[in-house]
Design an enzyme around this catalytic site. Structure first.
Site, PDB file in Angstrom:
ATOM      1  N   TRP A   1       0.878  -1.158  -0.036  1.00 28.82           N
ATOM      2  CA  TRP A   1      -0.138   0.004  -0.132  1.00 28.82           C
ATOM      3  C   TRP A   1       0.916   1.255  -0.085  1.00 28.82           C
ATOM      4  CZ3 TRP A   1      -0.448   4.048   3.589  1.00 28.82           C
ATOM      5  CH2 TRP A   1      -1.083   5.153   3.389  1.00 28.82           C
TER       6      TRP A   1
ATOM      7  N   GLU B   1      -2.875  -3.133  -2.761  1.00 35.68           N
ATOM      8  CA  GLU B   1      -4.085  -2.450  -1.801  1.00 35.68           C
ATOM      9  C   GLU B   1      -4.516  -0.896  -2.192  1.00 35.68           C
ATOM     10  OE1 GLU B   1      -3.471  -1.650   2.490  1.00 35.68           O
ATOM     11  OE2 GLU B   1      -5.566  -1.033   2.667  1.00 35.68           O
TER      12      GLU B   1
ATOM     13  N   LYS C   1      -7.001   2.630  -2.785  1.00 37.59           N
ATOM     14  CA  LYS C   1      -7.394   3.498  -1.838  1.00 37.59           C
ATOM     15  C   LYS C   1      -8.236   4.601  -2.704  1.00 37.59           C
ATOM     16  CE  LYS C   1      -6.455   5.996   2.358  1.00 37.59           C
ATOM     17  NZ  LYS C   1      -5.430   6.070   3.698  1.00 37.59           N
TER      18      LYS C   1
ATOM     19  N   ASP D   1      -9.854  -3.105   1.382  1.00 43.45           N
ATOM     20  CA  ASP D   1      -9.816  -2.524   2.715  1.00 43.45           C
ATOM     21  C   ASP D   1     -11.227  -1.833   2.742  1.00 43.45           C
ATOM     22  OD1 ASP D   1      -9.683  -0.193   4.764  1.00 43.45           O
ATOM     23  OD2 ASP D   1      -7.603  -0.692   4.891  1.00 43.45           O
TER      24      ASP D   1
ATOM     25  N   HIS E   1     -11.946   2.077   2.296  1.00 40.49           N
ATOM     26  CA  HIS E   1     -11.078   2.621   0.935  1.00 40.49           C
ATOM     27  C   HIS E   1     -12.036   3.016  -0.101  1.00 40.49           C
ATOM     28  CE1 HIS E   1      -6.771   1.794   2.404  1.00 40.49           C
ATOM     29  NE2 HIS E   1      -7.351   2.222   3.341  1.00 40.49           N
TER      30      HIS E   1
ATOM     31  N   HIS F   1      -8.734  -6.102   4.335  1.00 40.17           N
ATOM     32  CA  HIS F   1      -8.338  -5.463   5.398  1.00 40.17           C
ATOM     33  C   HIS F   1      -9.571  -4.884   5.882  1.00 40.17           C
ATOM     34  CE1 HIS F   1      -4.099  -3.820   5.087  1.00 40.17           C
ATOM     35  NE2 HIS F   1      -4.033  -5.019   5.599  1.00 40.17           N
TER      36      HIS F   1
ATOM     37  N   ASP G   1     -12.211   7.401   6.064  1.00 33.43           N
ATOM     38  CA  ASP G   1     -11.402   6.024   6.421  1.00 33.43           C
ATOM     39  C   ASP G   1     -10.882   6.329   7.781  1.00 33.43           C
ATOM     40  OD1 ASP G   1      -9.955   3.615   5.899  1.00 33.43           O
ATOM     41  OD2 ASP G   1      -8.180   5.084   4.889  1.00 33.43           O
TER      42      ASP G   1
ATOM     43  N   ASP H   1     -10.707   4.206  10.355  1.00 40.69           N
ATOM     44  CA  ASP H   1      -9.968   3.090  10.967  1.00 40.69           C
ATOM     45  C   ASP H   1     -10.508   2.660  12.264  1.00 40.69           C
ATOM     46  OD1 ASP H   1      -7.809   1.806   9.041  1.00 40.69           O
ATOM     47  OD2 ASP H   1      -7.454   3.936   8.917  1.00 40.69           O
TER      48      ASP H   1
ATOM     49  N   ASP I   1      -7.626  -4.120  10.201  1.00 40.47           N
ATOM     50  CA  ASP I   1      -6.743  -2.935   9.966  1.00 40.47           C
ATOM     51  C   ASP I   1      -7.535  -1.782  10.513  1.00 40.47           C
ATOM     52  OD1 ASP I   1      -5.225  -0.810   9.282  1.00 40.47           O
ATOM     53  OD2 ASP I   1      -5.503  -0.799   6.941  1.00 40.47           O
TER      54      ASP I   1
HETATM   55  C1  RNT Z   1      -3.830   2.823   4.873  1.00 40.33           C
HETATM   56  C2  RNT Z   1      -3.814   1.576   4.525  1.00 40.33           C
HETATM   57  C3  RNT Z   1      -2.942   0.536   5.188  1.00 40.33           C
HETATM   58  C4  RNT Z   1      -2.452   1.079   6.369  1.00 40.33           C
HETATM   59  C5  RNT Z   1      -1.837   0.064   7.130  1.00 40.33           C
HETATM   60  C6  RNT Z   1      -0.938   0.397   8.467  1.00 40.33           C
HETATM   61  O1  RNT Z   1      -5.166   3.784   4.429  1.00 40.33           O
HETATM   62  O2  RNT Z   1      -5.072   0.989   5.091  1.00 40.33           O
HETATM   63  O3  RNT Z   1      -3.108  -0.729   5.135  1.00 40.33           O
HETATM   64  O4  RNT Z   1      -3.712   1.076   7.398  1.00 40.33           O
HETATM   65  O5  RNT Z   1      -0.728  -0.557   6.309  1.00 40.33           O
HETATM   66 ZN    ZN Z   2      -5.464  -1.061   4.745  1.00 39.48          ZN
END
Ligand code: RNT
Ligand code: ZN
Length: 380
Positions: A147, A188, A190, A221, A224, A248, A256, A258, A288
């Site tokens: 990523w 990955e 985004k 993810d 994302h 993720h 985003d 998290d 994640d």
């Molecule tokens: C960031 C991505 C990525 C990170 C991690 C720490 O937006 O989601 O995967 O969160 O690799």
């Molecule tokens: Zn991620």
């Protein structure tokens, strides 16, 4: 289990977090060295049923003296390999293309400066080698997920140029072939990051095409995509065109952000898709999230137990019978049955599973976290 929930994505080779991501909150007790992080992981794992892998980032290398990221080698992760071996864990991996002077402007593999691009290409090559080593040492395929934070704050003048540079860089990174038994490669995408709101080089279209064309795993993810877009609806389409994929699992709240994953509708829907598509052995499930506003070990335990709850919940659904109702266009009975299933005694099955796995049932695990907080975390 993503190691980075334990220290707000700081790692051991820098003390700031960049890359358009942020861990907010200042709950006390954060792990600040390998020993503390490993202790915290141990304390969380005792409360989570099942078998696990630990997902590391390159920034968690344990080195004597400074080793820059393009020079990392398997030996810099020997402590982690020993840790995993002793506990019967697998290891997954990620190159870290943020929180580093060469990523200060959020341009890494797409940087117009060839020498910076090369630095990151070398880093990603190094991490593939390390991950393949994990796979071999632990007898468990290691996923290496790329990523990058690359993008622009404002409307770009050139969209295809950075994407072309990223494509060429990836071609170089993935040139070397490793045994599939040891290494799985994923990319990955985004939609945007903080400070990178207008344009993301590694968009979903970019990586979905790149992965399909180059036989890599596409990693989705949950945070994302656009706010009303859900990945549960994407899994079946991805699996029709690829043998494997990666996730993720996170929880975006308006962006985003998290947040720790809850046992909510989308998590259940994702798990149902994995079970219905008979894909449990084709999908790498990674978590994640990074919440610094609550006890970090508790965040791990809640999130991981929830992912497992969702899988168990999905395994208990009468999918074949429900599919029959759909195919017979009996939508009334389909809705009635789905709604009734929601209040079936799932909690009893989960409790029994926890008992069988020798981990605390219901809220009992939280007492242990409170004790660990009083005895260890509060003294850091
Ligand atoms: C960031 C991505 C990525 C990170 C991690 C720490 O937006 O989601 O995967 O969160 O690799
Ligand atoms: Zn991620």
């Amino acid at each position: 289990m993503h190691c980075w929930q334990g220290d707000d994505v700081t790692g051991f080779d820098s003390d700031t977090l960049t890359g358009g991501i942020a861990a907010t909150g200042n709950y006390p007790g954060k792990a600040t060295n390998p020993e503390q992080l490993m202790n915290d992981i141990d304390n969380a794992l005792r409360l989570i049923p099942g078998k696990h892998k630990i997902n590391l980032h390159a920034s968690y290398a344990i080195t004597k003296g400074k080793v820059d990221r393009d020079k990392l080698e398997p030996k810099h992760f020997q402590t982690w390999i020993d840790f995993a071996k002793e506990r019967g864990l697998g290891l997954d991996f990620n190159p870290t293309l943020f929180s580093h002077p060469n990523a200060a402007d959020n341009l890494t593999l797409s940087n117009p400066d060839a020498s910076i691009r090369q630095f990151w290409i070398n880093h990603c090559k190094a991490t593939r080698k390390i991950a393949a080593h994990f796979g071999k040492e632990l007898g468990c395929t290691s996923l290496n997920n790329v990523w990058i934070p690359d993008g622009y704050k404002d409307v770009p003048a050139d969209r295809i140029g950075p994407r072309k540079r990223l494509k060429d860089a990836l071609d170089e990174i993935f040139k070397e072939k490793y045994s599939k038994e040891y290494l799985a490669d994923s990319v990955e995408s985004k939609v945007f990051g903080i400070g990178v709101e207008s344009y993301t080089v590694g968009s979903h279209e970019f990586y979905m095409n790149y992965a399909a064309k180059n036989n890599l795993l596409c990693l989705l993810d949950t945070g994302h995509f656009h706010p009303t877009e859900v990945i549960s609806d994407k899994i079946s389409s991805m699996l029709l065109f690829a043998d494997q994929m990666a996730l993720h699992v996170s929880r975006p709240v308006r962006w985003d952000s998290d947040h720790v994953i809850l046992f909510d509708e989308e998590l259940k829907e994702i798990a149902k898709e994995l079970v219905r598509c008979d894909a449990l052995d084709r999908v790498f499930i990674g978590l994640d999230f990074f919440d610094a506003s609550i006890n970090r070990i508790s965040a791990w335990v809640v999130g991981m137990r929830n992912m497992e709850k969702a899988l168990l919940y999905a395994l208990l659904m009468p999918h074949a019978a429900l599919t029959k109702l759909q195919d017979k266009k009996n939508f009334t009975e389909l809705m009635v049955t789905m709604e009734e299933l929601k209040t079936y005694p799932f909690g009893d099955v989960w409790d029994t599973y926890c008992e069988m796995q020798n981990v605390p049932q219901q809220k009992d695990w939280f007492k242990e976290i409170q004790q660990y907080e009083a005895n260890v975390l509060s003294k850091r």
